[in-house]
Design an enzyme around this catalytic site. Sequence first.
Site, PDB file in Angstrom:
ATOM      1  N   ASP A 287     -13.965 -11.194  35.282  1.00  0.00           N
ATOM      2  CA  ASP A 287     -14.813 -12.623  35.135  1.00  0.00           C
ATOM      3  C   ASP A 287     -14.022 -13.692  35.864  1.00  0.00           C
ATOM      4  O   ASP A 287     -13.026 -13.547  36.417  1.00  0.00           O
ATOM      5  CB  ASP A 287     -14.954 -12.899  33.568  1.00  0.00           C
ATOM      6  CG  ASP A 287     -16.182 -13.811  33.362  1.00  0.00           C
ATOM      7  OD1 ASP A 287     -16.788 -14.389  34.374  1.00  0.00           O
ATOM      8  OD2 ASP A 287     -16.569 -13.982  32.112  1.00  0.00           O
TER       9      ASP A 287
HETATM   10  C1  BGC Z   1     -19.112 -16.517  33.219  1.00  0.00           C
HETATM   11  C2  BGC Z   1     -19.674 -15.154  33.705  1.00  0.00           C
HETATM   12  C3  BGC Z   1     -20.302 -15.788  35.092  1.00  0.00           C
HETATM   13  C4  BGC Z   1     -19.365 -16.117  35.865  1.00  0.00           C
HETATM   14  C5  BGC Z   1     -19.611 -16.437  37.265  1.00  0.00           C
HETATM   15  C6  BGC Z   1     -18.194 -16.936  34.115  1.00  0.00           C
HETATM   16  O1  BGC Z   1     -17.622 -18.334  33.654  1.00  0.00           O
HETATM   17  O2  BGC Z   1     -18.171 -15.861  31.887  1.00  0.00           O
HETATM   18  O3  BGC Z   1     -20.451 -14.704  32.860  1.00  0.00           O
HETATM   19  O4  BGC Z   1     -20.938 -14.409  35.413  1.00  0.00           O
HETATM   20  O5  BGC Z   1     -18.706 -17.177  35.524  1.00  0.00           O
HETATM   21  O6  BGC Z   1     -20.405 -17.472  37.414  1.00  0.00           O
END
Ligand code: BGC
Length: 755
Positions: A287
């Site tokens: 993530d």
């Molecule tokens: C989120 C993810 C997301 C990623 C990219 C993160 O803060 O938890 O779900 O896909 O950002 O934007």
Amino acid sequence: MRKIVIVWCLLVLPLTGVLAQSPTDARLEAKVDSVVALMTLEEKIGQMVQYSASWDVTGPPTAGNEGRLDNLKKGLVGSMLNVTGVKSTKEAQRLNMENSRLKIPLLFGYDVIHGYKTMFPVPLGESASWDLDLMQQTAHVAAKESAASGIGWTFAPMIDVSRDARWGRIMEGAGEDPFLVSKIGVARIKGFQGEDLTATTAIAACAKHFAGYGFAEAGRDYNTVNIGMNELHNTILPPFKEAAKAGVLTFMNSFNEIDGVPSTGNPYLQRELLKNEWQYNGFIVSDWGSISEMIAHGVAENHKEAAYIALTAGSDMDMEGNAYETSLAELLAEGRIQEAMIDDAVKRIIRVKFQLGLFDDPYKYCDEKAEKKELYSKENQQVALEAGKKSIVLLKNEKGVLPIASTVKHIAVIGPLADDKDSPLGNWRAQAEANSAVSVLEGIKKYAPKGVKVTYAEGAKLTTGERSFLKHVTFNNDDTSGFEKAIKTAKEADLVILVVGEDAFQSGEGRSQTDIGFAGVQDELIEAVYKANKNVVIVLMNGRPMDISWSADHIPAIVESWLLGSQHGNAVAEVLFGKYNPSGKLPVSFPRNVGQEPLYYNQKSTGRPGEIPDVTYSHYVDSRRDALYPFGFGLSYTSFAYKNLSLSASSFSGDGNLEVSVTVTNAGKVAGEEVVQLYIRDLFASTTRPIKELKGFEKIHLNPGESKTVSFTIDKALISFYTRNKKWEAEPGAFKLFVGGNSVDLLETMFEYKM
Ligand code: BGC
């Protein structure tokens, strides 16, 4: 540290094992191997790096990002996120393809959570449709729009089982039940990826967040997760296992820790289970920054240690973490990691790029004509309308207030969200135009029969400041100066449609709340309007279950409309005027108050479940313990009668099965759809089991007076669970079986499973 090395040594063995391969797989593997064989170490590590768009790819890099642009040209970047549109993605791809040594195509990822330009209902809302074909279709349309805009990979579906209404990200998932979340996850994956991955409309899906993210303590986003193996395997992992089986091309790990181990650095989850036991051959992206966040977690002292922990645990790509690109080469030189680990990660990434057909055509998503034609097309709006109306849940409808009768000649539309054209777009709105949704007021005006007068008063506002995706927004506007007009408008009308609830930015990432009631002065507004005119329908807009107890006690009709996307107002109007008979069912329990959270129907019995005269049983002294509106609940403008619940036999054994059937009749005067739900309860087992578990459902359409017999098959797989032996097994014994239209009002029988 030594402990982790030992774990890795044990786990690396299966990587070298040969998996059963079809000839197509063998050809694909040969191609993947041949590319990896050509790569330098630097190029390999580059594939494991994902940058966010931190400069305008069609313009010069902003200060500090020159190095990144340089890396892109050298082929040292595997993927980018947040670069959107054909112009930009094509340019970034060109810079990579025309300058890099090996010309390995870039993969562009983006959060296409519930639509790209055309917005569909927020995922929790859409899950209330229980309509898998529909959800596959909306995911497919979202994929078509994204693919036409240069995107080859969505970070969706989110399949975190989530049971806490305080958690803002509950809006992104499919609710509280592992069976329903699994089915919906697979439908969405099929929609995004299509049948042919090389098609220009197919994009890679991503099962996220692996794992446990939805169980953040106290519903506070990113918080610690404390769950045991039983909960992990029986509740959290099933949707991920199904996603892997369904061929989801990628996984994303999660920000949280479980029992002291951050998921991003968890070898049990990523290597042992996903990659080895489940034989998953896609890749795992971290993530956002979750690899380097292991420093803040306090398990890695610096980026290098974070990279070490993440790689050995099985994380393949570093999303904006700045850990892999800075540290992997050094770790290898020091002999702390082996090149085989890097090769394994790189092969997984290259494999996905081959599967998507990017090596054949790196510009497959770069068609300006398709971009013009596909985005926000009429057809896509039609799908959004379908999805919108099917996601609406009728929670209460006393005295036949709905559908709106022909005797109603004057409708007052009131409330801070009534003419809001932005909130329906929800959070995670990708490329939606701000204020582009049809508001409830607009929908009502459009659908109101000729001669019906529609008046409007905003009544109150939710926020005083600017609303935005990333910035902190408060919803505490206490201005009541609009009440007078609202009360007058209500008094003059035959019927009031009161549109209240949550702003789009009250749910989503980082939007946890300790109060799940109405923000600002909405409570006061509801009471004032109700005092002025008792004929009120509340249209609720929200991304999470809310505490609506007062309204449930007083207001005659309540329509749960979630945040329905581009066509919100039209969908709501179709339901209000009876053009569509509501068929949605809650994918999540609605509590009586926030103190009950986390609340879910599939809870355990405890040792003290029953009501006894003294206080020493499992309950609250100041509130009932059951839901206000339970999981699976939703009314219709007709009613359905359940009869003749029968089993083909009273028991089954081994690999056999038994058939359950039930007759459902439309006992009302209008056609409607019903979600027939099957639950079981394993009465005695080696571990405690939920008091009810959803094990099947079917959505049927019935004309007035029509009956249908719905059947389900019960087999060993369906009754298996993660037992005390730490294996998925079916244990012999007695089971209760329930069928009905929600998780509470059910017909009931029994069966037995014998070994
Ligand atoms: C989120 C993810 C997301 C990623 C990219 C993160 O803060 O938890 O779900 O896909 O950002 O934007």
